[in-house]
Scaffold this motif. Structure first.
Motif, short mmCIF file in Angstrom:
data_model
loop_
_atom_site.label_atom_id
_atom_site.label_comp_id
_atom_site.label_asym_id
_atom_site.label_seq_id
_atom_site.Cartn_x
_atom_site.Cartn_y
_atom_site.Cartn_z
N MET A 50 -7.63 3.17 -11.37
CA MET A 50 -6.30 2.50 -11.63
C MET A 50 -4.63 2.46 -10.92
N VAL A 51 -4.81 3.50 -10.84
CA VAL A 51 -3.22 4.13 -10.83
C VAL A 51 -2.51 4.75 -9.60
N SER A 52 -4.24 5.25 -8.92
CA SER A 52 -4.74 5.43 -7.18
C SER A 52 -4.55 4.44 -6.51
N VAL A 53 -5.22 3.17 -6.97
CA VAL A 53 -4.85 2.05 -5.85
C VAL A 53 -3.41 1.47 -6.01
N LEU A 54 -2.77 1.35 -7.08
CA LEU A 54 -1.24 0.89 -7.53
C LEU A 54 -1.03 2.31 -6.53
N MET A 55 -1.14 3.05 -6.43
CA MET A 55 -0.06 4.52 -5.21
C MET A 55 -0.17 3.51 -4.26
N GLU A 56 -1.49 3.24 -4.18
CA GLU A 56 -2.03 3.65 -2.23
C GLU A 56 -0.61 2.05 -1.25
N GLY A 57 -1.07 1.43 -2.59
CA GLY A 57 0.51 0.12 -2.29
C GLY A 57 2.07 0.83 -2.65
N LEU A 58 2.50 1.45 -2.89
CA LEU A 58 3.20 1.81 -3.22
C LEU A 58 3.65 2.90 -1.96
N ILE A 59 2.79 3.38 -2.31
CA ILE A 59 3.95 5.01 -0.83
C ILE A 59 4.62 4.36 0.46
N PRO A 60 3.39 3.60 1.43
CA PRO A 60 3.75 2.53 2.55
C PRO A 60 5.26 1.72 2.04
N ILE A 61 5.36 1.23 0.80
CA ILE A 61 6.68 0.53 0.20
C ILE A 61 8.07 1.95 0.24
N SER A 62 7.65 3.80 -0.57
CA SER A 62 8.42 4.65 -0.73
C SER A 62 8.58 5.09 0.48
N GLU A 63 8.29 5.64 1.54
CA GLU A 63 7.95 5.93 2.90
C GLU A 63 8.75 4.50 3.99
N SER A 64 9.21 3.58 3.67
CA SER A 64 9.64 2.48 4.27
C SER A 64 11.19 2.47 3.94
N ALA A 65 11.10 2.95 2.35
CA ALA A 65 12.72 2.93 1.50
C ALA A 65 13.81 4.14 2.35
N GLN A 66 12.84 5.31 2.33
CA GLN A 66 13.47 6.42 2.17
C GLN A 66 13.99 6.57 3.83
N ALA A 67 13.25 5.83 4.82
CA ALA A 67 13.36 5.37 6.42
C ALA A 67 14.74 4.53 6.93
#
Length: 474
Positions: free
Chosen positions: A275-292
């Motif tokens: 379930m955490v891996s599902v959550l992280m699938e949504g989080l990673i694109p947000i994290s990458e966009s935030a860094q950029a």
């Protein structure tokens, strides 16, 4: 003013009813749009995070429903009088949002966070608005002790400052161990334990023999093979907890309860990480966009996205530590009863992963260290929960919470036993002036953490330059 207050109360109550699984996905989607994501991407990220949270909550609820009766059985079998009932974090959140401080906590939290970001006293932008209830609960406790709404508001604001500073301080451990780039955990339950775990780990590193013990999940599985796997650990712990909790007075019924508990804990060990891996699938694109976004608009500055530590609870060492701590916590509560503990851990036994979420990275995934450290902090926390139980119960009554049948007082392992709860409660008991002192100390602590962060940046840049120069020479 009354109309404004009524609106704030209504908003807080609505967010409490929605819960993190609905509130956070909406905020994540909006945050993604602000960062420049397309609407479909932002919506997908938010939904995945919401689905992950729903899955995590379902599994934690399953664990609570199975573990609670066994824990009660152990206490009853040993004839120990623990009359303060642990009602768990869902009740605590409802109580916090239903308090007078809960009505203003979200705008207050955002204001404090923005001021600290603009002055450089934090790097964490906390988007986990739903978990602002932790700050509201501490504020409500202080308001109840001092009989002052404004001192309660001040305490909640100071609590936010401290937790943001702790999130910044622990961010390198979190990012390195869990592999979460530019993420921190300004979570009211998890963040305070860095202050206890770091010195304990320093002591552990200096104990001959013990400092060489390898006890991370990989080392355990290598040594014990299939018997070191997470699902086997969950099954065995479930059997032991069930045997001591249910016994065999009714061979048929008790054997069913024991086996159900064992398989349920095995399921928790398997399903929670997924379930955490599902959550992280949504989080990673947000994290990458935030860094950029940050690199483009704020060159030279570094920001962290502050998230719920739920994203870490499925990590194998966190989960294994938490399951071992379930029976250990019950036994610690029983052992401390003659010394004054009155709290019976129940609902929040399932949320021990949030207590150890930051401790495990500091202990480098060593399960033995994490269990020992967890048992120590929970044992100390039980005395805090006992001391604050009367005020906790009073706040609950004021928020319209009905006590469980047969309970004279209530508390919570998650926040009632939290070291920061104890700090603010104890300070408020000495007089309102101590809240002002805590405010000064909190700002000084945030300033010190910001200096530590700058030294870390300088060391990292120096190391990168050295590596670059070495690569150039070869």
């Amino acid at each position: 003013m009354d109309v404004f207050t009524d609106v704030l109360v209504a908003v807080s109550a609505y967010l409490s009813d929605l819960g993190a699984a609905i509130t956070l996905p909406f905020l994540i989607a909006v945050f993604g749009l602000i960062l420049g994501q397309r609407l479909p991407q932002a919506i997908r990220a938010g939904l995945l995070i919401g689905i992950g949270f729903i899955g995590i909550n379902l599994i934690i609820t399953l664990m609570a429903e199975q573990v609670g009766p066994a824990a009660e059985g152990i206490v009853q079998n040993l004839g120990v009088d623990l009359r303060t009932i642990d009602v768990g974090w869902p009740s605590s959140a409802a109580i916090a949002f239903g308090s007078t401080i809960g009505a203003v906590i979200i705008p207050l939290g955002l204001l404090v966070n923005i001021v600290l970001l603009s002055t450089g006293l934090t790097r964490t932008f906390n988007i986990d608005l739903w978990n602002f209830w932790h700050f509201a609960l501490v504020g409500a406790l202080v308001a109840a002790v001092t009989d002052s709404f404004w001192l309660g508001v001040a305490a909640a604001a100071i609590h936010i400052v401290v937790v943001l500073a702790l999130a910044d301080l622990s961010a390198p451990w979190v990012q390195k161990y869990f592999g979460f780039p530019e993420i921190s955990f300004p979570h009211g339950t998890s963040a305070p334990y860095i202050a206890l775990a770091a010195p304990m780990n320093w002591v552990f590193d200096r104990i001959p023999g013990f400092n060489r013990l390898e006890a991370d999940p990989a080392a355990i599985q290598k040594r014990f093979g299939v018997f070191g796997e997470a699902i086997i650990l969950g099954f065995v712990l479930g059997l032991l907890l069930g045997i001591f909790g249910f016994g065999f007075d009714d061979p048929r019924g008790d054997s069913i309860a024991i086996l159900t508990l064992a398989v349920s804990l095995a399921a928790v060990m398997l399903l929670l990480p997924r379930m955490v891996s599902v959550l992280m699938e949504g989080l990673i694109p947000i994290s990458e966009s935030a860094q950029a976004f940050v690199k483009k608009r704020f060159p030279g500055r570094k920001f962290y996205i502050g998230l719920d530590s739920a994203v870490a609870v499925g990590q194998p060492a966190v989960l294994a530590t938490s399951l071992v701590l379930v029976p250990v916590t019950v036994l610690v509560a029983i052992a401390l009863a003659p010394m004054g503990n009155t709290v019976l851990p129940l609902v929040d036994l399932a949320t021990i992963p949030f207590i150890v979420a930051i401790m495990v990275p500091i202990f480098r995934g060593n399960i033995v260290r994490s269990v020992i450290g967890g048992a120590i902090v929970i044992g100390l926390g039980l005395f805090i929960a006992t001391a604050t139980a009367a005020q906790f119960t009073s706040i609950a009554a004021g928020a319209g919470f009905e006590l469980p049948e047969g309970a004279s007082q209530i508390s919570s392992l998650v926040d009632g036993a939290n070291p920061l709860t104890g700090l603010f409660f104890g300070a408020a008991g000495l007089g309102g002036w101590t809240i002002a002192v805590l405010g000064v100390l909190a700002l000084a602590f945030a300033w010190w953490v910001s200096r530590v962060e700058k030294r870390r940046d300088a060391a990292r840049l120096a190391a990168e330059r050295s590596e670059s120069e070495a690569a150039g020479q070869t």
